[in-house]
Every structure is written in structure tokens, then in C-alpha cells.
Design an enzyme around this catalytic site. Structure first.
Site, PDB file in Angstrom:
ATOM      1  CG  HIS A  15      -1.723   1.230   1.418  1.00 16.01           C
ATOM      2  ND1 HIS A  15      -3.038   1.279   1.030  1.00 16.01           N
ATOM      3  CD2 HIS A  15      -1.444   2.455   1.951  1.00 16.01           C
ATOM      4  CE1 HIS A  15      -3.539   2.476   1.299  1.00 16.01           C
ATOM      5  NE2 HIS A  15      -2.580   3.210   1.849  1.00 16.01           N
ATOM      6  CG  PHE A  16       1.474   3.831  -3.363  1.00 21.59           C
ATOM      7  CD1 PHE A  16       0.846   5.034  -3.631  1.00 21.59           C
ATOM      8  CD2 PHE A  16       1.405   2.831  -4.313  1.00 21.59           C
ATOM      9  CE1 PHE A  16       0.154   5.239  -4.807  1.00 21.59           C
ATOM     10  CE2 PHE A  16       0.713   3.014  -5.501  1.00 21.59           C
ATOM     11  CZ  PHE A  16       0.080   4.223  -5.750  1.00 21.59           C
ATOM     12  CB  THR A  17      -0.041   6.630   2.065  1.00 19.78           C
ATOM     13  OG1 THR A  17      -0.895   7.758   2.334  1.00 19.78           O
ATOM     14  CG2 THR A  17       1.032   6.551   3.149  1.00 19.78           C
ATOM     15  N   GLY A  24      -0.170  10.777  10.572  1.00 18.39           N
ATOM     16  CA  GLY A  24      -1.532  10.442  10.962  1.00 18.39           C
ATOM     17  C   GLY A  24      -1.784   8.952  10.992  1.00 18.39           C
ATOM     18  NE  ARG A  54     -10.424   1.860  -5.235  1.00 16.61           N
ATOM     19  CZ  ARG A  54      -9.671   0.780  -5.417  1.00 16.61           C
ATOM     20  NH1 ARG A  54      -9.333   0.389  -6.640  1.00 16.61           N
ATOM     21  NH2 ARG A  54      -9.240   0.078  -4.387  1.00 16.61           N
ATOM     22  CD  GLU A 172      -6.994  -2.286  -6.069  1.00 13.95           C
ATOM     23  OE1 GLU A 172      -7.155  -1.906  -4.887  1.00 13.95           O
ATOM     24  OE2 GLU A 172      -7.594  -1.757  -7.029  1.00 13.95           O
TER      25      GLU A 172
END
Length: 229
Positions: A15-17, A24, A54, A172
Site C-alpha cells: 500500500h502506498f501513501t 496520521g 470504487r 489488488e
């Protein structure tokens, strides 16, 4: 190790952010689904039209709901979504997240860790916003549901003899509602400078020896094109 059917074991999920979001996330101790994150994102890198689809796309197997009810993970780096982000930055496309892929941080775990923790999850065989995409919540199905050779390929664009490659490359692994950070096995970034930034954020959150690896091959890293008048 790679199984005869092509699925690697352990099967990594990613997962990328944006790095702005990491404080946070660390404070909460978990990742939230798009439908549950609310206003907690400091920097949103997702495309509004894709997020809207989505929120409408039904997940046809247990635990159900819509795709936005799940925390999304890819099963390989350099996803089509990251490619779009890198290209939007390169081309200076108006109305899009402008920062490129360099500030993005991967949180890495595995299918096996999620399944052993008893979390509800669903896998897709491709882009979840496309009607053609299939879903399964059975671990045994992953060997044949996912196009593993394509996920390992450096080049995944559609070609005349196979116009479905891009969709399948966006397969995914979706974790229902929330993903606890104690299931993360490490973090990955593009540069040494980002590595130090992320390590400091993790230390500030109480991690003594955070595992952060520099993986430029997981990124596109396009530079902004010069605009000539």
C-alpha cells in the site's frame, strides 16, 4: 520461493501513501478504507473519478460492500496507478495531484500475515473499478486468479494480441475496513533522503529500529518536462 502456479510465497502486498499522511497513519496505528478515512488524509494522491467508481463497485463475495470499504494493496510495485501519478507530474497535468511518485511511501505486508491474523479480505484479478474484474476471498484461488507472470513483468502495457494487460496488472488485495500497522513488515521509499525522513517519522512514533529500504526500482521517478512557450 515461487509456487508452480507462479504465486510467490510469501506473497507481498503493498500500500502506498504520501509521506505527509504517515504521521496520521502512525498515530492511528492503522490504515483506513477510503469510506472510513474521512478527512484524515493530509495529501490525497487518488483521482476523484476513480474513487467515485470504487464507491459504486460492489464486491460480490463475503464480506461484501463496495471496493471503497476496503484498504487497497497492490501485489507488485510500479502499479498502473503509480504510473498515472508519475505521468501527471511529468506532464504538469492540471487538476491532478502535482507531486509525482517520489514522496510516496510503501507499507509492505503479506497475504499470509493478513490471513493468519483473521482479517476479512478479498482479492481481485485486475482493476477494481472495471466491470470485467473478478473477485475471490479464497486463499487457494490466488494461484489462478492473479496473472503472476504479468505482475513480475517490467512492461505491462496493452498490446494488440492482449488488450487486457493493464487491467490485470492492477490486481489488488483488499483488506476490509482497517489494516493494523502491526502487520507491516517494512517500508520502502525511492531515495536515501526519503529513507531518512521516514525513519525519523517512525522513530518519533516510538519505533527503535524501523525497517525502511530504498527501492528506486519500485518507482518511475519521472522528472517534470520543460514547458516551452
Amino acid at each position: 520461493m515461487v509456487t508452480d502456479a507462479g504465486r510467490p510465497e510469501p506473497t507481498l502486498i503493498m500500500h502506498f501513501t504520501h509521506i505527509d499522511n504517515l504521521p496520521g497513519v502512525l498515530k492511528a496505528g492503522k490504515l483506513f478504507s477510503d469510506s472510513g478515512v474521512g478527512s484524515q488524509l493530509a495529501t490525497n494522491v487518488g483521482a476523484a473519478e476513480i474513487k467515485a467508481r470504487r464507491r459504486q463497485r460492489i464486491v460480490p463475495c463475503t464480506p461484501g460492500g463496495v471496493v471503497a470499504d476496503y484498504v487497497p494493496f497492490y501485489l507488485a510495485p510500479r502499479s498502473p496507478m503509480m504510473y498515472r501519478i508519475a505521468c501527471d507530474y511529468r506532464d504538469g497535468r492540471p487538476g491532478c495531484y502535482p507531486g509525482g511518485d517520489d514522496p510516496l511511501v510503501y507499507l509492505v505486508s503479506s497475504v499470509e500475515r493478513v490471513d493468519a491474523a483473521g482479517l476479512d479480505w478479498v482479492a481481485s484479478d485486475g482493476n477494481c473499478s472495471v466491470g470485467l474484474t473478478s473477485f475471490s476471498a479464497r486463499l487457494d484461488d490466488l494461484a489462478t486468479l492473479i496473472d503472476w507472470p504479468l505482475l513480475r513483468a517490467r512492461v505491462w502495457k496493452d498490446i494488440p494480441e492482449d488488450m487486457d494487460r493493464m487491467r490485470r496488472r492492477a490486481a489488488e488485495f483488499l483488506v476490509h475496513r482497517e489494516f493494523p500497522l502491526n502487520l507491516v513488515i517494512g517500508y520502502a521509499v525511492r531515495t536515501d533522503e526519503r529513507q531518512e525522513q521516514v525513519k525519523q517519522l517512525l522513530r518519533d512514533a516510538g519505533m527503535i529500529e524501523p525497517y525502511v529500504r530504498v527501492r528506486p526500482d519500485w518507482y518511475y521517478g519521472y522528472e517534470r518536462r520543460e514547458v516551452r512557450q
